[in-house]
Design a protein around this motif. Structure first.
Motif, PDB file in Angstrom:
ATOM      1  N   ASP A 528      -9.387  98.949 -26.784  1.00 24.89           N
ATOM      2  CA  ASP A 528      -9.787  98.344 -28.137  1.00 24.89           C
ATOM      3  C   ASP A 528      -8.623  97.575 -28.705  1.00 24.89           C
ATOM      4  OD1 ASP A 528      -8.485 100.367 -28.913  1.00 24.89           O
ATOM      5  OD2 ASP A 528     -10.045 101.401 -30.018  1.00 24.89           O
ATOM      6  N   THR A 529      -7.483  97.272 -28.169  1.00 23.72           N
ATOM      7  CA  THR A 529      -6.395  96.730 -28.711  1.00 23.72           C
ATOM      8  C   THR A 529      -5.688  95.690 -27.668  1.00 23.72           C
ATOM      9  OG1 THR A 529      -4.748  98.540 -28.322  1.00 23.72           O
ATOM     10  CG2 THR A 529      -5.754  98.350 -30.372  1.00 23.72           C
ATOM     11  N   PRO A 530      -5.117  94.803 -27.956  1.00 22.36           N
ATOM     12  CA  PRO A 530      -4.180  93.906 -27.149  1.00 22.36           C
ATOM     13  C   PRO A 530      -3.254  94.726 -26.194  1.00 22.36           C
ATOM     14  CG  PRO A 530      -4.469  92.661 -29.102  1.00 22.36           C
ATOM     15  CD  PRO A 530      -4.873  94.135 -29.467  1.00 22.36           C
ATOM     16  N   LEU A 534      -2.806  95.301 -22.326  1.00 25.53           N
ATOM     17  CA  LEU A 534      -1.517  94.959 -21.513  1.00 25.53           C
ATOM     18  C   LEU A 534      -1.186  96.255 -20.666  1.00 25.53           C
ATOM     19  CD1 LEU A 534       0.568  93.174 -24.199  1.00 25.53           C
ATOM     20  CD2 LEU A 534      -0.501  92.204 -21.958  1.00 25.53           C
ATOM     21  N   ASP A 535      -1.309  97.378 -21.330  1.00 27.76           N
ATOM     22  CA  ASP A 535      -1.075  98.681 -20.632  1.00 27.76           C
ATOM     23  C   ASP A 535      -2.091  98.865 -19.537  1.00 27.76           C
ATOM     24  OD1 ASP A 535       0.323 101.479 -20.548  1.00 27.76           O
ATOM     25  OD2 ASP A 535      -1.692 101.982 -20.744  1.00 27.76           O
ATOM     26  N   LEU A 536      -3.320  98.425 -19.765  1.00 32.39           N
ATOM     27  CA  LEU A 536      -4.233  98.660 -18.541  1.00 32.39           C
ATOM     28  C   LEU A 536      -3.903  97.698 -17.403  1.00 32.39           C
ATOM     29  CD1 LEU A 536      -6.863  99.455 -17.214  1.00 32.39           C
ATOM     30  CD2 LEU A 536      -8.095  97.863 -18.493  1.00 32.39           C
ATOM     31  N   ALA A 537      -3.473  96.177 -17.727  1.00 32.54           N
ATOM     32  CA  ALA A 537      -2.989  95.286 -16.738  1.00 32.54           C
ATOM     33  C   ALA A 537      -1.851  95.804 -16.131  1.00 32.54           C
ATOM     34  CB  ALA A 537      -2.863  94.095 -17.442  1.00 32.54           C
ATOM     35  N   ALA A 538      -1.068  96.377 -16.549  1.00 32.53           N
ATOM     36  CA  ALA A 538       0.274  96.979 -15.840  1.00 32.53           C
ATOM     37  C   ALA A 538      -0.084  98.018 -14.926  1.00 32.53           C
ATOM     38  CB  ALA A 538       1.111  97.336 -16.905  1.00 32.53           C
ATOM     39  N   ILE A 546       2.854  95.249  -7.875  1.00 29.85           N
ATOM     40  CA  ILE A 546       3.360  94.334  -8.684  1.00 29.85           C
ATOM     41  C   ILE A 546       3.716  94.622 -10.129  1.00 29.85           C
ATOM     42  CG2 ILE A 546       2.614  92.059  -9.898  1.00 29.85           C
ATOM     43  CD1 ILE A 546       0.895  91.310  -7.554  1.00 29.85           C
ATOM     44  N   ASP A 547       4.780  94.294 -10.569  1.00 30.44           N
ATOM     45  CA  ASP A 547       5.291  94.491 -12.091  1.00 30.44           C
ATOM     46  C   ASP A 547       5.502  93.327 -12.428  1.00 30.44           C
ATOM     47  OD1 ASP A 547       6.343  95.412 -14.461  1.00 30.44           O
ATOM     48  OD2 ASP A 547       8.245  96.286 -13.539  1.00 30.44           O
ATOM     49  N   ASP A 548       4.490  92.528 -13.267  1.00 33.86           N
ATOM     50  CA  ASP A 548       4.730  91.351 -13.733  1.00 33.86           C
ATOM     51  C   ASP A 548       4.193  91.188 -15.232  1.00 33.86           C
ATOM     52  OD1 ASP A 548       4.846  88.395 -14.213  1.00 33.86           O
ATOM     53  OD2 ASP A 548       4.441  87.893 -12.182  1.00 33.86           O
ATOM     54  N   ALA A 549       5.103  91.221 -16.268  1.00 36.27           N
ATOM     55  CA  ALA A 549       4.422  91.197 -17.673  1.00 36.27           C
ATOM     56  C   ALA A 549       3.880  89.720 -17.827  1.00 36.27           C
ATOM     57  CB  ALA A 549       5.746  91.314 -18.413  1.00 36.27           C
ATOM     58  N   GLU A 550       4.441  88.496 -17.339  1.00 38.25           N
ATOM     59  CA  GLU A 550       3.800  87.395 -17.595  1.00 38.25           C
ATOM     60  C   GLU A 550       2.438  87.420 -16.990  1.00 38.25           C
ATOM     61  OE1 GLU A 550       6.447  84.138 -16.349  1.00 38.25           O
ATOM     62  OE2 GLU A 550       7.953  84.793 -17.913  1.00 38.25           O
ATOM     63  N   ALA A 553       0.023  89.417 -19.312  1.00 33.95           N
ATOM     64  CA  ALA A 553      -0.058  88.490 -20.507  1.00 33.95           C
ATOM     65  C   ALA A 553      -1.031  87.528 -20.244  1.00 33.95           C
ATOM     66  CB  ALA A 553       1.207  88.050 -21.140  1.00 33.95           C
ATOM     67  N   TRP A 554      -1.292  86.753 -19.372  1.00 30.84           N
ATOM     68  CA  TRP A 554      -2.046  85.733 -18.837  1.00 30.84           C
ATOM     69  C   TRP A 554      -3.205  86.236 -18.893  1.00 30.84           C
ATOM     70  CZ3 TRP A 554      -4.626  85.450 -14.170  1.00 30.84           C
ATOM     71  CH2 TRP A 554      -5.209  84.204 -14.157  1.00 30.84           C
ATOM     72  N   TRP A 555      -3.408  87.249 -17.910  1.00 31.00           N
ATOM     73  CA  TRP A 555      -4.848  87.850 -17.610  1.00 31.00           C
ATOM     74  C   TRP A 555      -5.408  88.317 -18.999  1.00 31.00           C
ATOM     75  CZ3 TRP A 555      -6.379  93.295 -18.190  1.00 31.00           C
ATOM     76  CH2 TRP A 555      -7.551  93.544 -17.360  1.00 31.00           C
TER      77      TRP A 555
END
Length: 566
Positions: A528-530, A534-538, A546-550, A553-555
């Motif tokens: 429920d938060t950005p 981001l944590d889920l994406a990682a 893959i460890d890619d913060a960019e 963030a894009w996703w």
């Protein structure tokens, strides 16, 4: 680039404005002058020409003559005389007599303007010609027909007629008619189908758009080393029925650039592109520039010939144009290449209904839960890990529905085939939305949801769980991988549209432990938060190693939860 200041363009504009709605549905749309000038400039840059001799331009479906005037302007700036330009260096072809007349008069008027500007004796003054001439095209006064120049504009079918009188061509530019062969107004009749198949062979089979066949004709019209730049529907990049055209372009030719403007150019609801091709260059190494902006003046990146050859479509070009991050598969393979890793297809089946199922289900929708019913889910109800059934209105069959049910008793009584199809859907699965910016999925752990076409149903086989499948499809890297392999065919410029069989090609995670962690996280539902996203994406990307913060963030930026509804 400012709009060119010549009333010659207005002749074609007024002519095309006079066309009926049906003629517009047949694919006739005027190219804005600034766009025509920009694409002529890009074609000129790509062509290895003798400036002194002057390359010969041809538009094989010239309409009101926008590209002819743009070519004339360019040649004039390079020092060629108006008379030589109009009578030798610019050639128009169209099968519509009105278009031929409009383009002819536009070129005469352009020559009059150019000669008047140079103070040539006997040249008609442009404003006086427009005001006083006795000939009208679509209600617009045009230059005196007694002018001393004779444009080369031919009444012919630029797609299939012999065109022997046209002569050698160096640069083909234009905006051929877009004629989707699934449309009643634009589908070819039997005689036309036979004619194009005779000329183009297998490339003309199926539902290939007529505009794409003009590319093949243009490649035959130009000299070796000549340049082709024709506006196309963006579907050229990914449509199944355009595959033979794409393959032909890559055989012995060089795809110098592809223009993807990223915004609407025409009033018609279709996104466009324009490949810029050099004909007959053999097998030399090359790469393709991806250029954007209305005036084709923004450099977006490059795609190698090898990337295009490895992909099933020209999706890598679309991926560059839309800013999709470059990713490798779970085992380090390039995104455009087939993966040697396990895929969704090794672990699940994927299906989507057809029109019959869509209309059959819609005919039996009810707003209140029936005695025996099932919830119906449309693609607009699916967000990543969130189902809006009963909480948000969605359009289905032209009506707004919040909590639609299908009446199973009514279906069983009237349509046994549909009844059997629905029964097959009522099993635990993952539902995948289409026409989205990222892969959007929800779990159906209980197996009580009916997917409405074109929602894709992914059903696990063997030991894999629904949560594992959902996690595999949600991986941000999987969206980027799919975009580079299958993107470009969506309804909007940024939408990713996948078929069921393409979903099956997506690689599954290579790290079993990280995949298990991701599956457990998916079962907790949507963050429920950005920061939570981001944590889920990682976590999801870790299952691909893959460890890619960019990339994460894009996703997240493309998620519907982070923006207004698509």
């Amino acid at each position: 680039m400012a709009r060119p200041r010549t009333s010659a363009y207005e002749i074609g504009e007024r002519y095309e404005q006079s066309l009926s709605d049906r003629e517009r549905r047949l694919g006739a749309h005027f190219t804005p002058a600034d766009v025509a000038e920009a694409l002529v400039a890009r074609a000129w840059e790509a062509h290895d020409h003798d400036v002194a001799a002057g390359p010969v331009f041809c538009d094989p479906s010239c309409g009101g003559g926008a590209f002819l005037i743009a070519a004339a302007n360019r040649l004039h700036r390079e020092g060629h005389s108006p008379r030589r330009i109009v009578e030798r260096l610019v050639v128009g072809i169209d099968l519509d007599p009105g278009a031929v007349e409009a383009s002819t008069q536009a070129l005469i008027h352009w020559a009059d303007e150019a000669l008047a500007a140079a103070g040539a004796p006997g040249a008609a003054v442009a404003d006086a010609a427009v005001a006083d001439a006795g000939v009208a095209v679509a209600g617009v006064a045009v230059a005196d027909p007694r002018a001393t120049v004779t444009p080369r504009v031919f009444l012919a079918d630029g797609l299939i007629d012999p065109l022997d009188e046209v002569g050698p061509i160096d640069i083909v530019v234009g905006n051929p008619p877009f004629q989707n062969q699934l449309g009643a107004d634009t589908a070819r009749d039997a005689a036309q189908r036979a004619a194009v198949v005779e000329r183009f062979g297998l490339a003309a089979k199926g539902y290939v758009d007529v505009a794409s066949l003009f590319i093949l004709r243009a490649l035959r019209l130009v000299r070796p080393g000549g340049t082709v730049c024709l506006i196309q529907p963006r579907s050229l990049l990914a449509a199944r029925d355009s595959a033979a055209v794409r393959a032909s372009v890559l055989e012995g030719n060089r795809l110098d650039a592809v223009w993807l403007p990223g915004s609407k150019i025409f009033a018609a609801a279709v996104d466009v592109c324009a490949p810029i091709i050099t004909a007959g260059v053999g097998d030399a190494a090359w790469s393709t520039r991806v250029i954007g902006g209305r005036l084709a003046d923004i450099e977006l990146g490059r795609v190698s010939r090898e990337q295009l050859a490895a992909a099933p479509a020209w999706s890598p070009l679309w991926a560059v144009a839309t800013g999709v991050p470059t990713v490798e598969g779970p085992r380090g393979e390039p995104a455009a290449s087939p993966s040697s890793a396990l895929t969704i297809g090794d672990l699940a089946t994927a299906t989507a209904g057809f029109r019959d199922q869509f209309y059959g289900v819609v005919a039996h929708l009810v707003a209140e839960q029936p005695r025996r019913g099932a919830r119906v889910v449309s693609t607009g109800m699916i967000d990543p890990l969130a189902l809006s059934w009963s909480t948000r209105s969605s359009k289905i069959g032209g009506a707004a529905w919040v909590a639609p049910w299908v009446d199973l008793d009514a279906v069983a009584a009237s349509d046994p085939d549909l009844d059997a199809w629905i029964a097959r859907q009522l099993t635990p699965k993952v539902l995948v939305a289409t026409q989205t910016k990222v892969l959007e999925v929800v779990e159906d752990q209980r197996g009580d949801l009916v997917p409405l076409t074109p929602v894709i149903s992914v059903v696990p086989r063997g030991e894999v769980s629904v949560a594992h499948l959902a996690a595999a499809l949600l991986v941000p890297a999987a969206t980027a991988w799919a975009a580079a392999r299958f993107g470009g065919g969506g309804m909007s410029h940024t939408a990713l549209k996948l078929a069921a069989k393409q979903v099956l090609e997506i690689p599954v995670p290579c790290d079993a432990d990280a995949w298990g962690v991701a599956a457990e996280r998916v079962q907790r539902g949507a963050p429920d938060t950005p920061e939570g996203w981001l944590d889920l994406a990682a976590t999801l990307n870790a299952s691909w190693g893959i460890d890619d913060a960019e990339l994460a963030a894009w996703w997240v930026a493309r998620l519907p939860q982070m923006s207004s509804r698509r």
